[in-house]
Structures are given as structure tokens and as C-alpha cells.
Design a protein around this motif. Structure first.
Motif, PDB file in Angstrom:
ATOM      1  N   SER A  61       0.868  -1.477   0.062  1.00  0.00           N
ATOM      2  CA  SER A  61      -0.125  -0.035  -0.090  1.00  0.00           C
ATOM      3  C   SER A  61       0.905   1.134  -0.132  1.00  0.00           C
ATOM      4  CB  SER A  61      -1.078  -0.075   1.146  1.00  0.00           C
ATOM      5  OG  SER A  61      -1.909  -1.071   0.976  1.00  0.00           O
ATOM      6  N   THR A  62       0.149   2.415  -0.324  1.00  0.00           N
ATOM      7  CA  THR A  62       0.725   3.772  -0.509  1.00  0.00           C
ATOM      8  C   THR A  62       1.399   4.004   0.904  1.00  0.00           C
ATOM      9  OG1 THR A  62      -0.613   4.607  -1.841  1.00  0.00           O
ATOM     10  CG2 THR A  62       0.377   6.190  -0.213  1.00  0.00           C
ATOM     11  N   THR A  63       2.945   4.409   0.718  1.00  0.00           N
ATOM     12  CA  THR A  63       3.648   4.818   1.982  1.00  0.00           C
ATOM     13  C   THR A  63       3.805   6.389   2.097  1.00  0.00           C
ATOM     14  OG1 THR A  63       5.733   4.463   0.872  1.00  0.00           O
ATOM     15  CG2 THR A  63       4.732   2.445   2.023  1.00  0.00           C
ATOM     16  N   THR A  64       3.836   6.706   3.406  1.00  0.00           N
ATOM     17  CA  THR A  64       4.011   8.220   3.462  1.00  0.00           C
ATOM     18  C   THR A  64       5.354   8.225   4.598  1.00  0.00           C
ATOM     19  OG1 THR A  64       2.540   8.482   4.939  1.00  0.00           O
ATOM     20  CG2 THR A  64       1.880   8.826   2.958  1.00  0.00           C
ATOM     21  N   ASP A  65       5.484   9.523   4.969  1.00  0.00           N
ATOM     22  CA  ASP A  65       6.526   9.589   6.187  1.00  0.00           C
ATOM     23  C   ASP A  65       5.944   9.027   7.521  1.00  0.00           C
ATOM     24  OD1 ASP A  65       8.323  10.551   7.993  1.00  0.00           O
ATOM     25  OD2 ASP A  65       8.331  12.693   7.470  1.00  0.00           O
ATOM     26  N   PRO A  66       6.561   8.148   7.974  1.00  0.00           N
ATOM     27  CA  PRO A  66       6.161   7.539   9.141  1.00  0.00           C
ATOM     28  C   PRO A  66       6.155   8.125  10.297  1.00  0.00           C
ATOM     29  CG  PRO A  66       8.125   6.387   8.500  1.00  0.00           C
ATOM     30  CD  PRO A  66       7.834   7.255   7.189  1.00  0.00           C
ATOM     31  N   GLN A  67       6.977   9.378  10.218  1.00  0.00           N
ATOM     32  CA  GLN A  67       7.329  10.414  11.566  1.00  0.00           C
ATOM     33  C   GLN A  67       6.174  11.399  11.355  1.00  0.00           C
ATOM     34  OE1 GLN A  67       9.292   9.583  13.851  1.00  0.00           O
ATOM     35  NE2 GLN A  67       9.933   7.799  12.647  1.00  0.00           N
ATOM     36  N   ALA A  68       5.654  11.483  10.175  1.00  0.00           N
ATOM     37  CA  ALA A  68       4.463  12.370  10.033  1.00  0.00           C
ATOM     38  C   ALA A  68       3.535  11.944   9.070  1.00  0.00           C
ATOM     39  CB  ALA A  68       5.289  13.724   9.566  1.00  0.00           C
ATOM     40  N   PRO A  69       2.934  11.075   9.144  1.00  0.00           N
ATOM     41  CA  PRO A  69       1.623  10.528   8.145  1.00  0.00           C
ATOM     42  C   PRO A  69       0.806  11.652   8.017  1.00  0.00           C
ATOM     43  CG  PRO A  69       1.373   9.238  10.475  1.00  0.00           C
ATOM     44  CD  PRO A  69       2.778  10.224  10.531  1.00  0.00           C
ATOM     45  N   ALA A  70       0.042  11.666   6.884  1.00  0.00           N
ATOM     46  CA  ALA A  70      -0.684  12.668   6.485  1.00  0.00           C
ATOM     47  C   ALA A  70      -2.156  12.028   6.227  1.00  0.00           C
ATOM     48  CB  ALA A  70      -0.119  13.312   5.118  1.00  0.00           C
ATOM     49  N   TYR A  71      -2.271  11.280   7.231  1.00  0.00           N
ATOM     50  CA  TYR A  71      -3.796  10.695   7.309  1.00  0.00           C
ATOM     51  C   TYR A  71      -4.087  10.521   8.680  1.00  0.00           C
ATOM     52  CZ  TYR A  71      -1.126   6.386   7.508  1.00  0.00           C
ATOM     53  OH  TYR A  71      -0.295   5.562   7.917  1.00  0.00           O
ATOM     54  N   THR A  72      -5.483  10.048   8.918  1.00  0.00           N
ATOM     55  CA  THR A  72      -6.083   9.784  10.403  1.00  0.00           C
ATOM     56  C   THR A  72      -6.624   8.457  10.296  1.00  0.00           C
ATOM     57  OG1 THR A  72      -8.095  10.870   9.512  1.00  0.00           O
ATOM     58  CG2 THR A  72      -6.661  12.492  10.434  1.00  0.00           C
ATOM     59  N   LEU A  73      -7.188   8.314  11.507  1.00  0.00           N
ATOM     60  CA  LEU A  73      -8.021   7.218  11.603  1.00  0.00           C
ATOM     61  C   LEU A  73      -9.042   7.077  10.593  1.00  0.00           C
ATOM     62  CD1 LEU A  73      -8.163   4.526  13.048  1.00  0.00           C
ATOM     63  CD2 LEU A  73      -9.387   5.525  14.787  1.00  0.00           C
ATOM     64  N   ARG A  74      -9.771   8.193  10.563  1.00  0.00           N
ATOM     65  CA  ARG A  74     -10.855   8.331   9.515  1.00  0.00           C
ATOM     66  C   ARG A  74     -10.493   8.095   8.159  1.00  0.00           C
ATOM     67  NH1 ARG A  74     -15.327  11.972  12.034  1.00  0.00           N
ATOM     68  NH2 ARG A  74     -14.387  12.349  14.275  1.00  0.00           N
TER      69      ARG A  74
END
Length: 105
Positions: A61-74
């Protein structure tokens, strides 16, 4: 395993069973491998289409910066809902394991 786009996000998925059978979406854990092959195969043998998938930032799946993910639980919940809409032709059932009390139904 393959990837699909749901909720504007690339998600790694694996399907078991007949594409036209009622859908069971398995969500939870970090990766789709949280759901054992034997369980998926047994559910599929019971006349269901089983889909398990990798959450964002895991597996295929798509990965982002694990220290500052740009998504929420929603966003994760919206990913699951979009995946159900994309995958189900009719009847559907969703089951998940919780993350801080979060659960699909």
C-alpha cells in the motif's frame, strides 16, 4: 497479490473465492498477513469472496513519512469503505480487529 486504488490511495489486496460471491472484507492488523491463508481459504470455501488488504504504510500500500503521516484514523476507515464499495457486487460483511477500540461492522 495486486494493488487497487480506493479512496484515492493505492492499497495492496489479496482475494480468495468467486468474484461474484458475497464479500467478506478482512481489515485490521498492519498487513493483510494478519489474516492467515487458512482462514481466508476456509471462508472462501463457504461461498464467500474474501478480501484482505494492507493498511496505508504497510506491504504494497501507499507509504508516507512514518514520522508524520498525512492521514487520520478516519482516512483508514474511508479506505475500508471505499474498498468495500469497489469490491462488492451485492451482499457484504466486514470484520476487523481493533486499533484503540476501532472496529468495522
Amino acid at each position: 497479490m495486486t494493488t487497487v486504488t480506493a479512496n484515492g490511495t493505492v492499497l495492496g489486496i489479496e482475494s480468495f473465492g468467486d468474484h461474484d460471491a458475497p464479500l467478506v472484507l478482512l481489515a485490521g492488523g498492519t498487513t493483510m498477513l494478519s489474516w492467515p491463508d487458512a482462514l481466508c481459504e476456509q471462508l472462501a470455501a463457504g461461498g464467500r469472496r474474501v478480501v484482505r488488504y494492507d493498511l496505508r504504510d504497510s506491504g504494497e500500500s501507499t507509504t508516507t513519512d512514518p514520522q508524520a503521516p498525512a492521514y487520520t484514523l478516519r482516512d483508514l476507515a474511508a479506505d475500508a469503505a471505499a474498498l468495500v464499495d469497489r469490491s462488492a457486487g451485492g451482499e457484504r460483511t466486514s470484520r476487523g480487529s481493533g486499533s484503540a477500540g476501532w472496529s468495522l461492522r
